[in-house]
Design a protein around this motif. Structure first.
Motif, PDB file in Angstrom:
ATOM      1  N   ASP A  56      33.918  56.781  44.534  1.00 17.73           N
ATOM      2  CA  ASP A  56      32.658  57.379  44.294  1.00 17.73           C
ATOM      3  C   ASP A  56      31.720  56.429  45.207  1.00 17.73           C
ATOM      4  OD1 ASP A  56      32.548  54.670  43.009  1.00 17.73           O
ATOM      5  OD2 ASP A  56      31.974  55.648  40.920  1.00 17.73           O
ATOM      6  N   GLY A  57      31.902  55.622  45.868  1.00 22.81           N
ATOM      7  CA  GLY A  57      31.120  54.653  46.954  1.00 22.81           C
ATOM      8  C   GLY A  57      30.433  53.731  46.322  1.00 22.81           C
ATOM      9  N   LYS A  58      30.858  53.356  44.949  1.00 22.76           N
ATOM     10  CA  LYS A  58      30.230  52.285  44.165  1.00 22.76           C
ATOM     11  C   LYS A  58      31.350  51.103  44.172  1.00 22.76           C
ATOM     12  CE  LYS A  58      27.257  54.899  41.371  1.00 22.76           C
ATOM     13  NZ  LYS A  58      27.279  55.766  40.185  1.00 22.76           N
ATOM     14  N   ALA A  59      30.981  49.774  44.189  1.00 23.91           N
ATOM     15  CA  ALA A  59      31.783  48.808  44.101  1.00 23.91           C
ATOM     16  C   ALA A  59      32.472  48.845  42.816  1.00 23.91           C
ATOM     17  CB  ALA A  59      31.423  47.518  44.615  1.00 23.91           C
ATOM     18  N   HIS A  60      34.002  48.548  42.767  1.00 25.20           N
ATOM     19  CA  HIS A  60      34.441  48.672  41.256  1.00 25.20           C
ATOM     20  C   HIS A  60      35.150  47.244  41.234  1.00 25.20           C
ATOM     21  CE1 HIS A  60      33.788  52.891  40.254  1.00 25.20           C
ATOM     22  NE2 HIS A  60      33.859  52.852  41.580  1.00 25.20           N
ATOM     23  N   TYR A  61      34.908  46.360  40.203  1.00 24.55           N
ATOM     24  CA  TYR A  61      35.113  45.064  39.891  1.00 24.55           C
ATOM     25  C   TYR A  61      36.383  44.848  39.131  1.00 24.55           C
ATOM     26  CZ  TYR A  61      30.911  44.191  42.669  1.00 24.55           C
ATOM     27  OH  TYR A  61      29.944  44.072  43.488  1.00 24.55           O
ATOM     28  N   TYR A  62      37.418  44.141  39.577  1.00 24.78           N
ATOM     29  CA  TYR A  62      38.632  43.942  38.719  1.00 24.78           C
ATOM     30  C   TYR A  62      38.860  42.309  38.446  1.00 24.78           C
ATOM     31  CZ  TYR A  62      39.131  48.748  39.335  1.00 24.78           C
ATOM     32  OH  TYR A  62      38.859  50.308  39.400  1.00 24.78           O
ATOM     33  N   LYS A  63      39.879  42.188  37.526  1.00 22.10           N
ATOM     34  CA  LYS A  63      40.294  40.713  37.383  1.00 22.10           C
ATOM     35  C   LYS A  63      41.611  40.683  37.036  1.00 22.10           C
ATOM     36  CE  LYS A  63      38.033  39.595  32.801  1.00 22.10           C
ATOM     37  NZ  LYS A  63      37.070  38.744  32.445  1.00 22.10           N
ATOM     38  N   PHE A  64      42.368  39.923  37.608  1.00 22.15           N
ATOM     39  CA  PHE A  64      43.897  39.924  37.183  1.00 22.15           C
ATOM     40  C   PHE A  64      44.170  38.545  36.743  1.00 22.15           C
ATOM     41  CE2 PHE A  64      48.121  38.617  38.868  1.00 22.15           C
ATOM     42  CZ  PHE A  64      48.758  39.509  38.249  1.00 22.15           C
ATOM     43  N   ALA A  65      44.852  38.412  35.552  1.00 21.90           N
ATOM     44  CA  ALA A  65      45.079  37.058  35.019  1.00 21.90           C
ATOM     45  C   ALA A  65      46.422  36.494  35.387  1.00 21.90           C
ATOM     46  CB  ALA A  65      44.963  36.955  33.569  1.00 21.90           C
ATOM     47  N   ASP A  66      46.433  35.114  35.795  1.00 23.16           N
ATOM     48  CA  ASP A  66      47.727  34.744  36.391  1.00 23.16           C
ATOM     49  C   ASP A  66      47.687  33.150  35.978  1.00 23.16           C
ATOM     50  OD1 ASP A  66      50.419  34.686  37.802  1.00 23.16           O
ATOM     51  OD2 ASP A  66      49.323  33.312  39.216  1.00 23.16           O
ATOM     52  N   ALA A  67      48.696  32.754  35.034  1.00 28.46           N
ATOM     53  CA  ALA A  67      48.625  31.571  34.468  1.00 28.46           C
ATOM     54  C   ALA A  67      47.349  30.661  34.390  1.00 28.46           C
ATOM     55  CB  ALA A  67      49.652  30.491  35.615  1.00 28.46           C
ATOM     56  N   GLY A  68      46.532  31.483  33.498  1.00 28.53           N
ATOM     57  CA  GLY A  68      45.304  30.911  32.966  1.00 28.53           C
ATOM     58  C   GLY A  68      44.186  31.045  34.032  1.00 28.53           C
ATOM     59  N   LYS A  69      44.551  31.599  35.364  1.00 24.20           N
ATOM     60  CA  LYS A  69      43.726  31.738  36.518  1.00 24.20           C
ATOM     61  C   LYS A  69      43.192  33.234  36.345  1.00 24.20           C
ATOM     62  CE  LYS A  69      42.451  28.583  39.463  1.00 24.20           C
ATOM     63  NZ  LYS A  69      41.217  27.859  39.501  1.00 24.20           N
ATOM     64  N   GLU A  70      41.952  33.517  36.589  1.00 26.15           N
ATOM     65  CA  GLU A  70      41.451  35.026  36.684  1.00 26.15           C
ATOM     66  C   GLU A  70      40.965  35.274  38.043  1.00 26.15           C
ATOM     67  OE1 GLU A  70      38.546  35.899  33.797  1.00 26.15           O
ATOM     68  OE2 GLU A  70      39.923  36.554  32.465  1.00 26.15           O
ATOM     69  N   ILE A  71      41.923  35.953  38.890  1.00 24.53           N
ATOM     70  CA  ILE A  71      41.518  36.469  40.291  1.00 24.53           C
ATOM     71  C   ILE A  71      40.721  37.762  40.256  1.00 24.53           C
ATOM     72  CG2 ILE A  71      42.745  36.987  42.252  1.00 24.53           C
ATOM     73  CD1 ILE A  71      45.313  35.523  41.046  1.00 24.53           C
ATOM     74  N   ASN A  72      39.591  37.549  40.897  1.00 22.35           N
ATOM     75  CA  ASN A  72      38.569  38.527  40.851  1.00 22.35           C
ATOM     76  C   ASN A  72      38.592  39.481  42.071  1.00 22.35           C
ATOM     77  OD1 ASN A  72      37.710  38.095  38.400  1.00 22.35           O
ATOM     78  ND2 ASN A  72      36.161  36.505  39.356  1.00 22.35           N
ATOM     79  N   PHE A  73      38.652  40.730  42.195  1.00 25.58           N
ATOM     80  CA  PHE A  73      38.385  41.458  43.229  1.00 25.58           C
ATOM     81  C   PHE A  73      37.627  42.780  43.284  1.00 25.58           C
ATOM     82  CE2 PHE A  73      42.189  43.024  41.032  1.00 25.58           C
ATOM     83  CZ  PHE A  73      42.345  44.208  41.362  1.00 25.58           C
ATOM     84  N   PHE A  74      37.426  43.448  44.182  1.00 26.05           N
ATOM     85  CA  PHE A  74      36.672  44.566  44.014  1.00 26.05           C
ATOM     86  C   PHE A  74      37.173  45.673  45.222  1.00 26.05           C
ATOM     87  CE2 PHE A  74      33.981  42.170  47.123  1.00 26.05           C
ATOM     88  CZ  PHE A  74      33.879  42.801  48.294  1.00 26.05           C
TER      89      PHE A  74
END
Length: 157
Positions: A56-74
């Motif tokens: 839709d042209g808008k940034a969508h933000y996600y987080k992936f948890a790995d071994a207690g660490k949250e990795i954020n991406f868009f």
């Protein structure tokens, strides 16, 4: 004397209302869909997101948890019609943990206020304060990101 205690009560009541309001906002952001990041989980060694959900042209933000660490991406669709995927961090400002926000056709670094054209986000624009490229495959109506590529961004978070 009565006037003084009444004023003190009103002040205390105002403070209590402010604290409840702040707690309510913080609590609301802990519910799925209410915060900036939507949690994603891996299946078969990758994370898959429907392309139509992020087109839709808008940034969508996600987080992936790995071994207690949250990795954020868009993921954001540029005016070039392509989906651009990046960590919500860069090589320079990641220590501040502020990430980016969308400002029209650019992504704005919330730490240094530099703006980056969405259409240029990718492997060719790596380094510096650019959103750090996250390799992704877009086909069959889905965006697929390997867990190993996500884990490669752990250092940012």
């Amino acid at each position: 004397m009565v006037q003084s205690s009444k004023k003190g009560f009103q002040t205390l009541l105002l403070i209590a209302v402010a604290v409840v309001a702040m707690a309510s906002v913080a609590f609301a952001f802990s519910f799925p869909g209410m915060g900036k990041y939507e949690k994603v989980k891996a299946s078969g060694g990758s994370v898959t997101i429907p392309a139509d959900k992020v087109s839709d042209g808008k940034a969508h933000y996600y987080k992936f948890a790995d071994a207690g660490k949250e990795i954020n991406f868009f993921i954001v669709k540029g005016s070039d019609g392509q989906l651009h995927v990046a960590f919500d961090a860069c090589d320079v400002c990641y220590r501040e943990k502020k990430g980016y926000e969308q400002a029209g056709d650019k992504m704005n670094c919330l730490n240094c206020n530099q703006k980056f054209a969405i259409n240029k986000i990718g492997a060719a624009s790596a380094g510096g304060c650019n959103p750090s490229h996250l390799p992704a495959k877009v086909d069959g109506g889905k965006v697929t990101i390997s867990v190993s590529d996500l884990k490669a961004g752990t250092r940012f978070f």
